[in-house]
Design a protein around this motif. Structure first.
Motif, PDB file in Angstrom:
ATOM      1  N   GLY A   1      11.233  -0.278   2.552  1.00  0.00           N
ATOM      2  CA  GLY A   1      11.870  -1.574   2.315  1.00  0.00           C
ATOM      3  C   GLY A   1      11.826  -1.927   0.841  1.00  0.00           C
ATOM      4  O   GLY A   1      11.179  -1.237   0.039  1.00  0.00           O
ATOM      5  N   TRP A   2      12.485  -3.014   0.489  1.00  0.00           N
ATOM      6  CA  TRP A   2      12.551  -3.455  -0.903  1.00  0.00           C
ATOM      7  C   TRP A   2      11.643  -4.662  -1.103  1.00  0.00           C
ATOM      8  O   TRP A   2      11.826  -5.680  -0.425  1.00  0.00           O
ATOM      9  CB  TRP A   2      13.976  -3.837  -1.271  1.00  0.00           C
ATOM     10  CG  TRP A   2      14.877  -2.670  -1.465  1.00  0.00           C
ATOM     11  CD1 TRP A   2      15.058  -1.961  -2.620  1.00  0.00           C
ATOM     12  CD2 TRP A   2      15.745  -2.060  -0.493  1.00  0.00           C
ATOM     13  NE1 TRP A   2      15.969  -0.948  -2.424  1.00  0.00           N
ATOM     14  CE2 TRP A   2      16.422  -0.986  -1.135  1.00  0.00           C
ATOM     15  CE3 TRP A   2      16.025  -2.312   0.855  1.00  0.00           C
ATOM     16  CZ2 TRP A   2      17.343  -0.186  -0.496  1.00  0.00           C
ATOM     17  CZ3 TRP A   2      16.943  -1.513   1.504  1.00  0.00           C
ATOM     18  CH2 TRP A   2      17.592  -0.466   0.836  1.00  0.00           C
ATOM     19  N   GLY A   3      10.680  -4.561  -2.025  1.00  0.00           N
ATOM     20  CA  GLY A   3       9.968  -5.788  -2.326  1.00  0.00           C
ATOM     21  C   GLY A   3       8.537  -5.695  -2.756  1.00  0.00           C
ATOM     22  O   GLY A   3       8.138  -4.769  -3.448  1.00  0.00           O
ATOM     23  N   LEU A   4       7.762  -6.705  -2.344  1.00  0.00           N
ATOM     24  CA  LEU A   4       6.389  -6.878  -2.789  1.00  0.00           C
ATOM     25  C   LEU A   4       5.527  -5.652  -2.517  1.00  0.00           C
ATOM     26  O   LEU A   4       5.555  -5.112  -1.430  1.00  0.00           O
ATOM     27  CB  LEU A   4       5.751  -8.079  -2.068  1.00  0.00           C
ATOM     28  CG  LEU A   4       6.382  -9.452  -2.272  1.00  0.00           C
ATOM     29  CD1 LEU A   4       5.594 -10.475  -1.478  1.00  0.00           C
ATOM     30  CD2 LEU A   4       6.423  -9.834  -3.727  1.00  0.00           C
ATOM     31  N   LYS A   5       4.757  -5.280  -3.524  1.00  0.00           N
ATOM     32  CA  LYS A   5       3.796  -4.195  -3.351  1.00  0.00           C
ATOM     33  C   LYS A   5       2.399  -4.746  -3.073  1.00  0.00           C
ATOM     34  O   LYS A   5       1.521  -4.020  -2.627  1.00  0.00           O
ATOM     35  CB  LYS A   5       3.786  -3.301  -4.584  1.00  0.00           C
ATOM     36  CG  LYS A   5       5.087  -2.527  -4.768  1.00  0.00           C
ATOM     37  CD  LYS A   5       5.016  -1.575  -5.941  1.00  0.00           C
ATOM     38  CE  LYS A   5       5.075  -2.298  -7.267  1.00  0.00           C
ATOM     39  NZ  LYS A   5       5.146  -1.357  -8.417  1.00  0.00           N
TER      40      LYS A   5
ATOM     41  N   GLY B   1       0.794  -1.215   0.000  1.00  0.00           N
ATOM     42  CA  GLY B   1       0.000   0.000   0.000  1.00  0.00           C
ATOM     43  C   GLY B   1       0.829   1.270   0.000  1.00  0.00           C
ATOM     44  O   GLY B   1       0.313   2.350   0.290  1.00  0.00           O
ATOM     45  N   GLY B   2       2.102   1.163  -0.324  1.00  0.00           N
ATOM     46  CA  GLY B   2       2.979   2.326  -0.305  1.00  0.00           C
ATOM     47  C   GLY B   2       3.264   2.845  -1.703  1.00  0.00           C
ATOM     48  O   GLY B   2       2.491   2.657  -2.635  1.00  0.00           O
TER      49      GLY B   2
ATOM     50  N   ALA C   1       1.062  -1.626   5.103  1.00  0.00           N
ATOM     51  CA  ALA C   1       1.771  -2.512   6.036  1.00  0.00           C
ATOM     52  C   ALA C   1       3.197  -2.774   5.572  1.00  0.00           C
ATOM     53  O   ALA C   1       3.529  -2.608   4.400  1.00  0.00           O
ATOM     54  CB  ALA C   1       1.043  -3.844   6.149  1.00  0.00           C
ATOM     55  N   PHE C   2       4.042  -3.197   6.521  1.00  0.00           N
ATOM     56  CA  PHE C   2       5.277  -3.883   6.132  1.00  0.00           C
ATOM     57  C   PHE C   2       4.950  -5.364   6.102  1.00  0.00           C
ATOM     58  O   PHE C   2       3.960  -5.801   6.684  1.00  0.00           O
ATOM     59  CB  PHE C   2       6.430  -3.555   7.089  1.00  0.00           C
ATOM     60  CG  PHE C   2       6.368  -4.213   8.447  1.00  0.00           C
ATOM     61  CD1 PHE C   2       6.815  -5.506   8.634  1.00  0.00           C
ATOM     62  CD2 PHE C   2       5.888  -3.516   9.551  1.00  0.00           C
ATOM     63  CE1 PHE C   2       6.776  -6.114   9.881  1.00  0.00           C
ATOM     64  CE2 PHE C   2       5.844  -4.106  10.805  1.00  0.00           C
ATOM     65  CZ  PHE C   2       6.286  -5.408  10.973  1.00  0.00           C
TER      66      PHE C   2
END
Length: 258
Positions: A153-157, A24-25, A204-205
């Motif tokens: 952070g790096w990764g899934l959206k 959600g970022g 969320a993270f």
């Protein structure tokens, strides 16, 4: 390939995995967070972290264990990165020569209120526009609920995506009241050593972002630790962080000794 670590009874997932997850970022402005570190095993991202000294990164204790650190595994931190899958000129890749987990986590790996670790680097980071140290809080103080915070952070959206993005993502979150965190997580939440953020079902993270710093009022307040099993955006359970300011004496002592 995900590594899920279960805590007793509730089956809590820690947020460590081979893929990251900011849900959600949005993509962060390149190099707007020069303190961010990608903690890597054999050049694959496993956790986030934060550069706090020329040769120290702060992250989560559950990211490493002794078995992982021996043998063929090679641990490094990648600094100055925006795209961790490209060789950017801004990047510095430095080997981890020692990891220092909190002794209470060593004694009881089910107590995630001590989920904190220092990584000592083989060489000092070269500070510049792309790589900077982040100052820690100066004292242990309470951060009130509903304060707007952020984490990167790096990764899934999206939680169900198969392939993580390689670009640094960031998301805004609000702190939750400690009493509500305690009500949901019960004995797994310690209000003296932990804080948590409101779960709104959208932001969320997630897996892979353990160790990433949570910023509130432009100060690093928490280290991402764990979230609800299999559903990082589950509204009923706040996401949990280790409270950095509580551990200031331990951090200073360990850096002074090593």
């Amino acid at each position: 390939m995900c590594l899920y670590i279960f805590l007793h009874f509730l089956g809590i997932y820690t947020a460590v995995a081979m893929e990251s997850g900011i849900i959600g970022g949005k993509e962060a402005k390149p190099h707007s967070r020069p303190y961010m570190a990608s903690v890597q095993q054999n050049q694959g991202h496993i956790c986030g972290g934060m550069l706090i000294r020329h040769d120290y990164v702060l992250t989560s204790a559950h990211c490493f264990n002794r078995r992982d650190f021996s043998g063929q595994n090679h641990f490094e931190v990648l600094l100055g990165a925006h795209n961790i899958n490209k060789q950017e000129k801004s990047q510095q890749r430095i080997q981890v020569v020692k990891y220092i987990r909190h002794p209470m986590f060593e004694q009881n790996k089910d107590d995630y209120s001590y989920d904190i670790m220092l990584l000592k680097l083989k060489t000092k980071a070269k500070l510049n526009t792309f790589v900077k140290m982040m100052d820690l809080p100066t004292k242990n103080e309470k951060t009130p609920a509903n304060v707007k915070c952020s984490i990167a952070g790096w990764g899934l959206k999206k939680q169900n995506e198969k392939h993580p993005t390689s670009l640094l993502q960031e998301v805004s979150l609000k702190l939750q009241e400690n009493s509500k965190c305690k009500e949901k997580w019960q004995n797994h939440f310690n209000s003296e050593r932990m804080i948590c953020s409101v779960s709104d079902g959208k932001h969320a993270f997630c897996q892979g972002d353990s160790g990433s710093p949570l910023f509130c009022n432009n100060k690093p307040q928490g280290i991402a630790s764990y979230t609800y099993p299999g559903n990082c955006t589950f509204r009923e359970y706040p996401e949990v962080y280790v409270k950095i300011s509580f551990f200031l004496p331990w951090i200073k002592k360990m850096i002074g000794k090593n």
